[in-house]
Design an enzyme around this catalytic site. Structure first.
Site, short mmCIF file in Angstrom:
data_model
loop_
_atom_site.label_atom_id
_atom_site.label_comp_id
_atom_site.label_asym_id
_atom_site.label_seq_id
_atom_site.Cartn_x
_atom_site.Cartn_y
_atom_site.Cartn_z
N LYS A 70 0.56 -1.16 -0.05
CA LYS A 70 0.09 0.07 -0.09
C LYS A 70 0.79 1.04 0.08
O LYS A 70 1.92 1.37 0.83
CB LYS A 70 -0.92 0.04 1.22
N SER A 145 -9.86 1.63 2.83
CA SER A 145 -8.94 2.69 1.91
C SER A 145 -7.76 1.86 1.11
O SER A 145 -7.34 2.22 0.21
CB SER A 145 -8.22 3.66 2.90
N SER A 169 -10.29 -0.25 7.02
CA SER A 169 -9.31 -0.28 5.71
C SER A 169 -8.98 -1.63 5.12
O SER A 169 -8.40 -1.31 3.96
CB SER A 169 -8.49 0.92 5.74
#
Lengths: 470, 103
Positions: A70, A145, A169
């Site tokens: 990420k 997210s 997330s």
């Protein structure tokens, strides 16, 4: 190499050992795939130059196995944006602790994945680099997210990925994309080198194709780190050790409040089927109450923006990141660098956090929320006196259409089942439990299993038992 | 409850973000909605309840006040990389705009 999309950590390792492919060939095939699936917008940057690929001569479970990270987790010498314009050209000066650990294990990094700006969101629509599409239906969001990480794994563009979870997330996009995602116990995985959103909640965790892979990644990334003083000195068990052991006699709680208004009835059906499966595997299932479920979101969206307003004060246009040009005074450097660099959601949350912490409002909002947080934690403690885990839905619905959430509040409400694990610091996993047909598309549904502090082992064991008997 | 333009401007100043008219209007509305939602918490009696900031039981993590030479060496190595991120600099120093308005 026809089916590299389906590779798990175990099968990739087997392929490497049997010399069906070399680590370098494997990496190149994945890079080709990523290029082919560019329209998903799962990646912000691709790491195709030599220095960042790590050492893959080692004989660990992860050596030579390609993964995605990420883009709020630092890899030295590469651009890390947190999906924000304010960090568009930011080059990381050091490795995050988890990246260092993966490198030592011989992991191969394919690229940095898309996210909501600074990990603020449930859909990846808040990314400064555009939304990530759901691989199951391109008109829908991948979730957020950690949407890029989940989409990459679901589409087979990486064997596994790392995400971060502050209020859901990791679990939300795992649920929407049909993959496994674990948010570890607060303090189990070091956040050194994770771009902080809310330090009291942020945790890094794996997003994988199955439970065993998640356990294998945790074996590498978990543990104490002196550079993150919230990490626990507790020793890290072998998370794969109990996989395959039966779950007879385990006590599973189902929170009544997770089945109230707002839960899509088809999602509810699949969760109930999963609960019946646990019973058929010999577990005792009983209904319990988490009476503050309805209040958890209010607590979360007071405390988290408060922490955000403090954490994001570091983006000042002075030390790194975007700096406004043509300013005369230092105060203008602050005002305009932040105005130009932050997108709407970080601005909204910084404003909200600044408001609830400002003179006259602190007691009514922040302090009140911290007190209700105590009650929420106590309600979980009470359930865990008698039960091993709590199960329920991860998300109230399947993946929403792009643009479906019209107001910030409507997006916040989608986090109703995930935020409590963060507020109480508990580990929680989302695993696929079926799909719902919509038009000609099959949309995945995630089952959430919440465990006691530092009891990831049991979560994995129960999740694995379900996954193997579905 | 909708925030007034003046309130939003005050908060924006505290947060060091220059907002334009449109943003002020939008944030006044969005925050109003969210703040209304927060009113739910009034329903809960929290008398005598201690606030929670940490949930896993750790407290007061200290280390000896000694330079960790290994870490210091690593930091030395990273120094150049960190300096390279400065948007404005003079030699190895950060350069900022003037702090006070000149009369």
């Amino acid at each position: 190499m026809d089916d590299i999309k389906k590779l798990t950590i175990k099968s990739a390792k087997a392929g490497l050992e049997k010399k069906e492919f070399t680590a370098d060939e494997l990496r190149k095939e994945f890079l080709k795939l990523i290029k082919k699936e560019e329209k998903l917008n799962a990646f912000i940057s691709i790491l195709d130059s030599e220095p960042v690929i790590g050492v893959y001569k080692l004989k660990t479970n992860l050596s030579g196995v390609p993964c995605a990270i990420k883009d709020n987790i630092l890899i030295e010498g590469t651009i890390t944006t947190a999906a924000s314009k304010i960090l568009k050209n930011y080059v990381a000066a050091y490795d995050a602790a988890v990246v260092e650990k993966l490198k030592s294990a011989g992991a191969v990094f394919l690229g940095k994945t898309n996210l909501d700006e600074f990990a603020m969101g449930t859909t990846t629509e808040n990314s400064a680099f555009g939304v990530t599409l759901n691989p199951n239906d391109h008109s829908r969001v991948a979730g957020g997210s950690s949407g890029g990480s989940a989409a990459a794994v679901a589409a087979g563009l990486a064997v596994y990925a790392l995400g971060s979870d502050t209020g859901g997330s990791i679990r939300a996009p795992a649920s929407f994309c049909g993959v496994v995602g674990l948010k570890p116990t607060y303090g189990r995985v070091s956040r050194h080198g994770l771009i902080a959103m809310a330090s009291g909640f942020d945790q890094i965790g794996p997003i994988t194709k199955n439970v065993e892979d998640a356990a294998m990644v945790m074996n590498v990334i978990a543990g104490h780190d002196q550079l993150d003083s919230t990490t626990s000195p507790k020793s890290v068990p072998d998370y794969t050790k109990n996989l395959g052991k039966d779950i007879k006699g385990y006590k599973i709680a189902v929170a009544k409040e997770f089945f109230k208004t707002g839960l899509n009835s088809k999602v509810a059906n699949l969760i109930e089927k999963a609960i019946a499966k646990f019973q058929s595997l010999g577990a005792h299932v009983d209904y319990v109450s988490l009476p503050l479920t309805d209040y958890a979101l209010a607590v979360y969206y007071i405390i988290v923006p408060s922490e955000i307003s403090a954490n994001l004060a570091r983006f000042d246009g002075v030390r790194y990141g975007h700096s406004a040009s043509d300013t005369k005074l230092l105060i203008e450097t602050y005002l305009f660098s932040r105005a130009e660099g932050f997108g709407p959601e970080p601005k909204r949350r910084i404003m909200l956090g600044t408001y609830v912490l400002s003179a006259g409002y602190y007691d009514a909002y922040y302090l009140k929320a911290q007190k209700v947080r105590t009650l929420i934690k106590q309600s979980f403690d009470k359930v865990f006196e008698k039960f091993d885990v709590i199960v329920g839905p991860t998300m109230p619905t399947t993946a929403p259409k792009i643009g479906e959430f019209e107001t910030p509040l409507s997006a916040y409400l989608a986090d109703i089942y995930t935020v409590q694990a963060n507020l109480a610091g508990l580990p929680a996993i989302s695993i696929p439990c079926g799909t719902i047909e919509d038009g000609n598309k099959n949309l995945p549904v995630g089952l959430q299993i919440i465990g006691k502090h530092f009891d990831e082992e049991k979560i994995f064991q129960i999740a694995y038992a379900y996954e193997s008997n579905r | 409850m909708k925030l007034t333009q003046k309130e939003v401007e005050h908060i924006a100043r505290l947060a060091r973000i220059k907002l334009n008219e449109k943003e002020i209007e939008k944030i006044a509305e969005d925050l109003g909605l969210v703040l209304n939602y927060f009113d739910k918490l009034k329903e809960i009696n929290t008398e005598g309840i201690e606030p929670t900031a940490q949930v896993t039981g750790l407290e007061n993590i200290f280390r000896e006040d000694k330079i960790n030479t290994e870490m210091a060496e690593i930091s030395g190595e990273k120094r150049g990389k960190i300096l390279a991120q400065f948007p404005h600099k003079k030699e190895d120093h950060l350069k900022v705009k003037q702090v006070f308005e000149s009369r």
